[in-house]
Scaffold this active site. Structure first.
Site, PDB file in Angstrom:
ATOM      1  N   ASN A   9       0.789  -1.089   0.009  1.00 41.89           N
ATOM      2  CA  ASN A   9      -0.039  -0.018   0.188  1.00 41.89           C
ATOM      3  C   ASN A   9       0.903   1.569  -0.373  1.00 41.89           C
ATOM      4  O   ASN A   9       1.806   1.389   0.976  1.00 41.89           O
ATOM      5  CB  ASN A   9      -0.530  -0.342   1.008  1.00 41.89           C
ATOM      6  CG  ASN A   9      -1.224   1.104   1.219  1.00 41.89           C
ATOM      7  OD1 ASN A   9      -1.867   2.037   0.754  1.00 41.89           O
ATOM      8  ND2 ASN A   9      -2.810   1.276   2.374  1.00 41.89           N
ATOM      9  N   LYS A  11       0.094   4.414  -0.134  1.00 42.18           N
ATOM     10  CA  LYS A  11      -0.274   4.928   0.858  1.00 42.18           C
ATOM     11  C   LYS A  11      -0.421   7.254  -0.320  1.00 42.18           C
ATOM     12  O   LYS A  11      -0.320   6.367  -1.695  1.00 42.18           O
ATOM     13  CB  LYS A  11       0.030   5.468   1.640  1.00 42.18           C
ATOM     14  CG  LYS A  11      -0.146   4.196   2.944  1.00 42.18           C
ATOM     15  CD  LYS A  11      -0.333   4.438   4.158  1.00 42.18           C
ATOM     16  CE  LYS A  11      -0.019   2.990   4.815  1.00 42.18           C
ATOM     17  NZ  LYS A  11       0.116   2.696   6.273  1.00 42.18           N
ATOM     18  N   HIS A  95      -9.990   1.255   4.633  1.00 36.32           N
ATOM     19  CA  HIS A  95      -8.433   1.065   5.427  1.00 36.32           C
ATOM     20  C   HIS A  95      -8.427   1.608   6.603  1.00 36.32           C
ATOM     21  O   HIS A  95      -9.605   3.287   7.003  1.00 36.32           O
ATOM     22  CB  HIS A  95      -7.320   1.919   4.281  1.00 36.32           C
ATOM     23  CG  HIS A  95      -6.010   1.980   5.239  1.00 36.32           C
ATOM     24  ND1 HIS A  95      -5.399   2.150   5.888  1.00 36.32           N
ATOM     25  CD2 HIS A  95      -4.707   0.738   5.142  1.00 36.32           C
ATOM     26  CE1 HIS A  95      -4.397   2.193   6.662  1.00 36.32           C
ATOM     27  NE2 HIS A  95      -3.981   1.126   5.523  1.00 36.32           N
ATOM     28  N   GLU A  97      -6.984   4.528   7.460  1.00 35.62           N
ATOM     29  CA  GLU A  97      -7.144   6.241   7.487  1.00 35.62           C
ATOM     30  C   GLU A  97      -7.554   6.208   7.475  1.00 35.62           C
ATOM     31  O   GLU A  97      -8.191   7.653   6.920  1.00 35.62           O
ATOM     32  CB  GLU A  97      -5.376   6.231   6.734  1.00 35.62           C
ATOM     33  CG  GLU A  97      -4.282   5.757   7.141  1.00 35.62           C
ATOM     34  CD  GLU A  97      -3.276   5.451   6.484  1.00 35.62           C
ATOM     35  OE1 GLU A  97      -3.040   5.049   4.919  1.00 35.62           O
ATOM     36  OE2 GLU A  97      -2.028   4.928   7.684  1.00 35.62           O
ATOM     37  N   GLU A 167      -5.541  -5.406   9.838  1.00 37.80           N
ATOM     38  CA  GLU A 167      -4.280  -4.244  10.360  1.00 37.80           C
ATOM     39  C   GLU A 167      -4.920  -3.727  12.044  1.00 37.80           C
ATOM     40  O   GLU A 167      -5.318  -3.142  11.554  1.00 37.80           O
ATOM     41  CB  GLU A 167      -4.698  -3.343   9.483  1.00 37.80           C
ATOM     42  CG  GLU A 167      -4.166  -4.177   8.007  1.00 37.80           C
ATOM     43  CD  GLU A 167      -3.329  -3.021   7.257  1.00 37.80           C
ATOM     44  OE1 GLU A 167      -1.949  -2.724   6.951  1.00 37.80           O
ATOM     45  OE2 GLU A 167      -4.340  -1.627   6.938  1.00 37.80           O
ATOM     46  N   GLY A 173       2.473   2.038  10.650  1.00 35.75           N
ATOM     47  CA  GLY A 173       3.353   3.437  11.023  1.00 35.75           C
ATOM     48  C   GLY A 173       3.790   3.648  12.135  1.00 35.75           C
ATOM     49  O   GLY A 173       4.652   4.422  12.008  1.00 35.75           O
ATOM     50  N   SER A 213       3.321  -2.299  10.577  1.00 33.98           N
ATOM     51  CA  SER A 213       5.061  -2.541  10.415  1.00 33.98           C
ATOM     52  C   SER A 213       5.530  -3.085  10.156  1.00 33.98           C
ATOM     53  O   SER A 213       6.246  -4.529  10.488  1.00 33.98           O
ATOM     54  CB  SER A 213       5.084  -1.895  12.195  1.00 33.98           C
ATOM     55  OG  SER A 213       4.776  -0.348  12.617  1.00 33.98           O
TER      56      SER A 213
END
Ligand code: PGA
Length: 256
Positions: A9, A11, A95, A97, A167, A173, A213
């Protein structure tokens, strides 16, 4: 046995030139790697360019989001058909985010999953708990609600065409991946839920990726777990060598 699937991904990273350069490196590094599905998910404006480079290679292309409608007055959005014609086979949906910064809800994710499947795209459906939810002992409750919300109402045949990604939000991250055991516990729970929803055939076939991560250092130990069938990789997918190393770990996956 479930075949591992490793997706990157990207991003909101990489201009067109940078994306094409990364795709070229990946094509060269991964051309001879077998027994693992591999996907890159670059930003929208680079999808066509990256697809062109990866045509004929074993690396698939996915988008990071889409709208559920097929066309219309939805400023800033893109449809499944646009993604297909840009060369995509996959799309990441729900996702964290998107949920956190763009107000995405379980119901919105479900509509997108339905639209993706109808169009022939493979949805990578993301679920995961926040740190406060984990600390409150609510992990299973949270991911169950997200999974039921996203796939409720799908037929077994539809569900079989999708991929789930677990996730944990606190691992994304942060450099603080879930331990392999901790992640596997949630994967096993999600698989049990799939069994309740659609029976053993679906539960034992649907692939569940871990994301948060993942690095070339921890990928092998995560992918060795019985219910972890791949990885959704953010930061480490932006460098060709590190993504390639994670894909190679996936090709040695023997679980499922
Ligand atoms: P990360 O991101 O690998 O940078 O933690 C994973 C993701 O958000 O898919």
């Amino acid at each position: 046995m479930r075949k591992a699937i490793v997706a990157g991904n990207w991003k909101m990273n990489k201009t067109l030139d940078e994306a094409i350069a990364l795709a070229r490196s990946l094509r060269d590094l991964l051309d001879a790697v077998h027994h693992v599905d591999m996907v890159v998910c670059p930003p929208y404006p680079t999808l066509s360019g990256v697809s062109e480079i990866l045509k004929g290679s074993p690396i698939g292309v996915g988008a990071q989001n889409m709208h559920w409608e097929s066309q219309g007055a939805y400023t800033g959005e893109v449809s499944a058909k646009m993604l297909l014609t840009a060369g995509c086979q996959y799309v990441i949906l729900g996702h964290s985010e998107r949920r956190l910064h763009f107000g995405e809800t379980d119901d919105g994710v479900r509509k997108k999953v339905v639209a993706a499947l109808k169009s022939g795209l493979v949805p990578i459906i993301c679920v995961g708990e926040r740190l406060d939810e984990r600390e409150a002992g609510r992990t299973e409750q949270v991911v169950a609600k997200q999974l039921r919300g996203a796939v409720g109402g799908l037929s077994a045949e539809e569900l079989l065409r999708g991929i789930i990604a677990y996730e944990p939000v606190w691992a994304i991250g942060t450099g603080r991946a879930a331990t392999p055991e901790m992640a596997n516990e949630v994967h096993t729970f999600l698989r049990r839920l799939l069994r309740e929803l659609h029976g053993e055939g679906v539960a034992s076939a649907v692939r569940i990726q871990y994301g948060g991560s993942v690095t070339e250092e921890n990928a092998a130990s995560l992918l060795r777990q019985s219910d972890i069938d791949g990885a959704l990789v953010g930061g480490a997918s932006l460098k060709a060598e590190s993504f390639a190393a994670i894909v190679r770990a996936g090709s040695e996956h023997t679980g499922g």
